[in-house]
Design a protein around this motif. Structure first.
Motif, PDB file in Angstrom:
ATOM      1  N   VAL A  48       0.872  -1.178   0.000  1.00 59.02           N
ATOM      2  CA  VAL A  48       0.000   0.000   0.000  1.00 59.02           C
ATOM      3  C   VAL A  48       0.907   1.226   0.000  1.00 59.02           C
ATOM      4  CG1 VAL A  48      -1.698   1.325   1.318  1.00 59.02           C
ATOM      5  CG2 VAL A  48      -1.852  -1.170   1.253  1.00 59.02           C
ATOM      6  N   VAL A  49       0.789   2.015  -1.059  1.00 58.17           N
ATOM      7  CA  VAL A  49       1.543   3.269  -1.099  1.00 58.17           C
ATOM      8  C   VAL A  49       0.662   4.329  -0.454  1.00 58.17           C
ATOM      9  CG1 VAL A  49       2.741   4.948  -2.549  1.00 58.17           C
ATOM     10  CG2 VAL A  49       2.640   2.541  -3.242  1.00 58.17           C
ATOM     11  N   ALA A  50       0.980   4.678   0.789  1.00 63.24           N
ATOM     12  CA  ALA A  50       0.138   5.635   1.514  1.00 63.24           C
ATOM     13  C   ALA A  50       0.494   7.070   1.126  1.00 63.24           C
ATOM     14  CB  ALA A  50       0.294   5.440   3.017  1.00 63.24           C
ATOM     15  N   LEU A  51       1.779   7.337   1.000  1.00 59.53           N
ATOM     16  CA  LEU A  51       2.209   8.697   0.636  1.00 59.53           C
ATOM     17  C   LEU A  51       3.228   8.612  -0.487  1.00 59.53           C
ATOM     18  CD1 LEU A  51       2.955  10.100   4.218  1.00 59.53           C
ATOM     19  CD2 LEU A  51       0.951  10.653   2.828  1.00 59.53           C
ATOM     20  N   SER A  52       3.132   9.547  -1.401  1.00 61.18           N
ATOM     21  CA  SER A  52       4.072   9.527  -2.513  1.00 61.18           C
ATOM     22  C   SER A  52       4.660  10.918  -2.738  1.00 61.18           C
ATOM     23  CB  SER A  52       3.343   9.039  -3.766  1.00 61.18           C
ATOM     24  OG  SER A  52       4.187   9.147  -4.874  1.00 61.18           O
ATOM     25  N   ARG A  53       5.913  11.054  -2.458  1.00 68.01           N
ATOM     26  CA  ARG A  53       6.700  12.271  -2.688  1.00 68.01           C
ATOM     27  C   ARG A  53       5.985  13.552  -2.230  1.00 68.01           C
ATOM     28  NH1 ARG A  53       7.786  11.493  -8.610  1.00 68.01           N
ATOM     29  NH2 ARG A  53       6.545   9.634  -8.361  1.00 68.01           N
ATOM     30  N   VAL A  54       5.694  13.587  -0.962  1.00 66.74           N
ATOM     31  CA  VAL A  54       5.007  14.761  -0.406  1.00 66.74           C
ATOM     32  C   VAL A  54       6.041  15.835  -0.041  1.00 66.74           C
ATOM     33  CG1 VAL A  54       3.579  15.601   1.517  1.00 66.74           C
ATOM     34  CG2 VAL A  54       3.068  13.391   0.446  1.00 66.74           C
ATOM     35  N   GLU A  55       5.747  17.054  -0.476  1.00 64.55           N
ATOM     36  CA  GLU A  55       6.618  18.212  -0.181  1.00 64.55           C
ATOM     37  C   GLU A  55       5.777  19.260   0.520  1.00 64.55           C
ATOM     38  OE1 GLU A  55       9.822  18.917  -1.303  1.00 64.55           O
ATOM     39  OE2 GLU A  55      10.097  17.082  -2.486  1.00 64.55           O
ATOM     40  N   SER A  73     -10.842   9.707   2.953  1.00 61.03           N
ATOM     41  CA  SER A  73     -10.472   8.724   3.970  1.00 61.03           C
ATOM     42  C   SER A  73      -9.476   7.719   3.405  1.00 61.03           C
ATOM     43  CB  SER A  73     -11.756   8.020   4.439  1.00 61.03           C
ATOM     44  OG  SER A  73     -11.420   7.065   5.402  1.00 61.03           O
ATOM     45  N   GLY A  74      -8.485   7.399   4.171  1.00 59.82           N
ATOM     46  CA  GLY A  74      -7.497   6.402   3.752  1.00 59.82           C
ATOM     47  C   GLY A  74      -6.411   6.957   2.842  1.00 59.82           C
ATOM     48  N   CYS A  75      -6.367   8.298   2.673  1.00 55.75           N
ATOM     49  CA  CYS A  75      -5.388   8.852   1.720  1.00 55.75           C
ATOM     50  C   CYS A  75      -4.010   9.033   2.341  1.00 55.75           C
ATOM     51  CB  CYS A  75      -5.900  10.150   1.105  1.00 55.75           C
ATOM     52  SG  CYS A  75      -5.689  11.595   2.150  1.00 55.75           S
ATOM     53  N   GLY A  76      -3.889   8.963   3.657  1.00 63.92           N
ATOM     54  CA  GLY A  76      -2.551   9.034   4.241  1.00 63.92           C
ATOM     55  C   GLY A  76      -2.315  10.220   5.162  1.00 63.92           C
ATOM     56  N   LYS A  77      -3.377  10.881   5.599  1.00 68.10           N
ATOM     57  CA  LYS A  77      -3.215  12.059   6.467  1.00 68.10           C
ATOM     58  C   LYS A  77      -2.616  11.662   7.818  1.00 68.10           C
ATOM     59  CE  LYS A  77      -7.648  12.838   6.216  1.00 68.10           C
ATOM     60  NZ  LYS A  77      -8.060  11.728   5.323  1.00 68.10           N
ATOM     61  N   SER A  78      -3.184  10.598   8.415  1.00 67.91           N
ATOM     62  CA  SER A  78      -2.660  10.159   9.721  1.00 67.91           C
ATOM     63  C   SER A  78      -1.232   9.644   9.564  1.00 67.91           C
ATOM     64  CB  SER A  78      -3.538   9.061  10.320  1.00 67.91           C
ATOM     65  OG  SER A  78      -4.829   9.553  10.561  1.00 67.91           O
ATOM     66  N   ARG A  93      -3.449  28.040   5.959  1.00 63.37           N
ATOM     67  CA  ARG A  93      -3.439  27.341   4.661  1.00 63.37           C
ATOM     68  C   ARG A  93      -4.125  25.990   4.816  1.00 63.37           C
ATOM     69  NH1 ARG A  93       2.217  26.594   2.238  1.00 63.37           N
ATOM     70  NH2 ARG A  93       2.848  26.283   4.405  1.00 63.37           N
ATOM     71  N   VAL A  94      -4.838  25.587   3.762  1.00 68.95           N
ATOM     72  CA  VAL A  94      -5.482  24.279   3.738  1.00 68.95           C
ATOM     73  C   VAL A  94      -4.789  23.447   2.659  1.00 68.95           C
ATOM     74  CG1 VAL A  94      -7.652  23.018   3.392  1.00 68.95           C
ATOM     75  CG2 VAL A  94      -7.691  25.309   4.432  1.00 68.95           C
ATOM     76  N   VAL A  95      -4.242  22.320   3.086  1.00 67.36           N
ATOM     77  CA  VAL A  95      -3.529  21.437   2.163  1.00 67.36           C
ATOM     78  C   VAL A  95      -4.494  20.335   1.727  1.00 67.36           C
ATOM     79  CG1 VAL A  95      -1.597  19.811   1.951  1.00 67.36           C
ATOM     80  CG2 VAL A  95      -1.343  21.915   3.304  1.00 67.36           C
ATOM     81  N   ILE A  96      -4.796  20.293   0.432  1.00 72.13           N
ATOM     82  CA  ILE A  96      -5.760  19.325  -0.089  1.00 72.13           C
ATOM     83  C   ILE A  96      -4.983  18.151  -0.677  1.00 72.13           C
ATOM     84  CG2 ILE A  96      -7.645  18.968  -1.742  1.00 72.13           C
ATOM     85  CD1 ILE A  96      -8.058  22.104  -1.454  1.00 72.13           C
ATOM     86  N   MET A  97      -5.314  16.943  -0.197  1.00 71.15           N
ATOM     87  CA  MET A  97      -4.573  15.754  -0.628  1.00 71.15           C
ATOM     88  C   MET A  97      -5.405  14.913  -1.585  1.00 71.15           C
ATOM     89  SD  MET A  97      -2.557  15.083   2.908  1.00 71.15           S
ATOM     90  CE  MET A  97      -1.299  14.155   2.123  1.00 71.15           C
ATOM     91  N   THR A  98      -4.721  14.173  -2.443  1.00 67.21           N
ATOM     92  CA  THR A  98      -5.403  13.312  -3.415  1.00 67.21           C
ATOM     93  C   THR A  98      -5.738  11.984  -2.743  1.00 67.21           C
ATOM     94  OG1 THR A  98      -3.353  12.261  -4.103  1.00 67.21           O
ATOM     95  CG2 THR A  98      -4.012  14.255  -5.302  1.00 67.21           C
ATOM     96  N   PRO A  99      -6.655  11.175  -3.372  1.00 67.29           N
ATOM     97  CA  PRO A  99      -6.836   9.807  -2.871  1.00 67.29           C
ATOM     98  C   PRO A  99      -5.505   9.066  -2.932  1.00 67.29           C
ATOM     99  CG  PRO A  99      -8.480  10.338  -4.548  1.00 67.29           C
ATOM    100  CD  PRO A  99      -7.487  11.455  -4.544  1.00 67.29           C
ATOM    101  N   ARG A 100      -5.411   7.939  -2.208  1.00 64.12           N
ATOM    102  CA  ARG A 100      -4.179   7.183  -2.121  1.00 64.12           C
ATOM    103  C   ARG A 100      -3.615   6.813  -3.507  1.00 64.12           C
ATOM    104  NH1 ARG A 100      -6.105   2.980   0.638  1.00 64.12           N
ATOM    105  NH2 ARG A 100      -5.873   1.629  -1.129  1.00 64.12           N
ATOM    106  N   PRO A 101      -2.320   6.876  -3.747  1.00 60.95           N
ATOM    107  CA  PRO A 101      -1.311   7.366  -2.812  1.00 60.95           C
ATOM    108  C   PRO A 101      -1.396   8.879  -2.681  1.00 60.95           C
ATOM    109  CG  PRO A 101      -0.293   6.887  -4.926  1.00 60.95           C
ATOM    110  CD  PRO A 101      -1.721   6.474  -5.041  1.00 60.95           C
ATOM    111  N   ALA A 102      -1.373   9.348  -1.433  1.00 60.15           N
ATOM    112  CA  ALA A 102      -1.589  10.767  -1.186  1.00 60.15           C
ATOM    113  C   ALA A 102      -0.438  11.600  -1.710  1.00 60.15           C
ATOM    114  CB  ALA A 102      -1.778  10.999   0.311  1.00 60.15           C
TER     115      ALA A 102
END
Ligand SMILES: Nc1ncnc2c1ncn2[C@@H]1O[C@H](COP(=O)(O)OP(=O)(O)OP(=O)(O)O)[C@@H](O)[C@H]1O
Ligand SMILES: [Mg+2]
Length: 263
Positions: free
Chosen positions: A26-33, A48-53, A209-218
């Protein structure tokens, strides 16, 4: 109030986290900057499940990234530390300890409680639990228990407070009340806040600021800077504009839809 002198700058550089070995990965996060400024209030929002936690746990030092680096004030994050406090949705207080002792836990573990007892009293006052310091967790309401959990993290004077849906289990009224409390504490202490929520209004109300994440991989899809004066008005026109912009980014409304309140 930004207190840069006290630090609290978080740098998240090319961070990926993959779970599982060999079989189903499961790729939870991918190259987050992401760079968070000292004293900034940043919310993370995404499906839900995108990798915030997962991202919050990495900043807390409770987990290590598969790739990339995380830093606090330039220093690599290599494990948990009281300078990075964590508050969860479930307050997880020790049921056998009074509220005072629960809040004192971190100082006790660090062996500094004796000289810092006054800090415990001050923080309990700050979160509005003064009359309940001798109560036990089961004697508190959900909102009060969450205040106690907040106090337990704040007593360590963290540079960064990591909040994982801390108000998610509360009713709307208590929730709005605690949002205001949180803002007051933030403005008083200048602590950097990273706040995970599913509630778009909450994110707009609280955040720089609000950081909007994509579905997994986040990955980070978009960062919205909320340029509204504080204290914010929950039903103001500017507020609704940010709300619909975030809804569009999360693809929860068609981009062409005209909000009904614009005439
Ligand atoms: N320790 C773990 N082992 C295996 N998979 C994990 C682990 N922790 C998280 N995951 C997976 O990583 C993904 C992201 O999980 P995470 O809890 O970060 O999501 P989230 O965005 O916080 O979701 P929610 O909004 O529901 O809380 C999920 O697919 C989850 O199953
Ligand atoms: Mg989560």
């Amino acid at each position: 109030m930004v207190t840069e002198a006290e630090g609290g700058q978080i740098a998240i550089q090319g961070v990926s986290r993959t779970f599982g070995d060999g079989g189903a990965e499961v790729v939870a996060l991918s190259r987050v900057e992401l760079d968070v400024r000292p004293g900034e209030f940043v919310s993370l929002i995404g499906p839900s499940g995108c990798g915030k936690s997962t991202l919050l746990r990495l900043v807390a030092g409770l987990d290590r990234p598969t790739a990339g680096e995380l830093r606090l004030d330039g220093e690599p994050i290599e494990g948990p530390h009281y300078s990075r406090g964590l508050v969860f949705q479930d307050p997880t207080l020790f049921p056998w300890k009074t509220i005072w002792s629960n809040v004192a836990t971190g100082l006790e573990a660090r062996g500094v409680l004796k000289e810092r007892r006054g800090d415990v009293d001050k923080i309990i006052e700050l979160v509005g639990l003064r009359d309940f310091e001798r109560a036990y967790p089961h004697q508190l309401s959900g909102g009060m228990a969450q205040r106690a959990a907040l106090a337990r993290a704040l007593v360590n004077h963290p540079k960064v407070l990591l909040l994982d849906e801390p108000l998610g289990a509360l009713d709307a009224f208590t929730r709005m009340n605690l949002q205001d409390e949180l803002l007051r504490i933030w403005q008083e202490r200048g602590t950097t806040m990273i706040f995970v929520t599913h509630d778009i209004d909450e994110a707009v109300y609280l955040s720089d600021r609000v950081v909007i994440m994509t579905p997994r991989p986040a990955r980070i899809k978009e960062i919205v800077t909320v340029d509204l004066p504080r204290p914010r008005v929950r039903n103001g026109a500017g507020f609704f504009e940010y709300r619909s912009r975030i809804l569009e980014s999360l693809q929860l409304v068609p981009e062409t839809a005209q909000p009904e309140y614009i005439v």
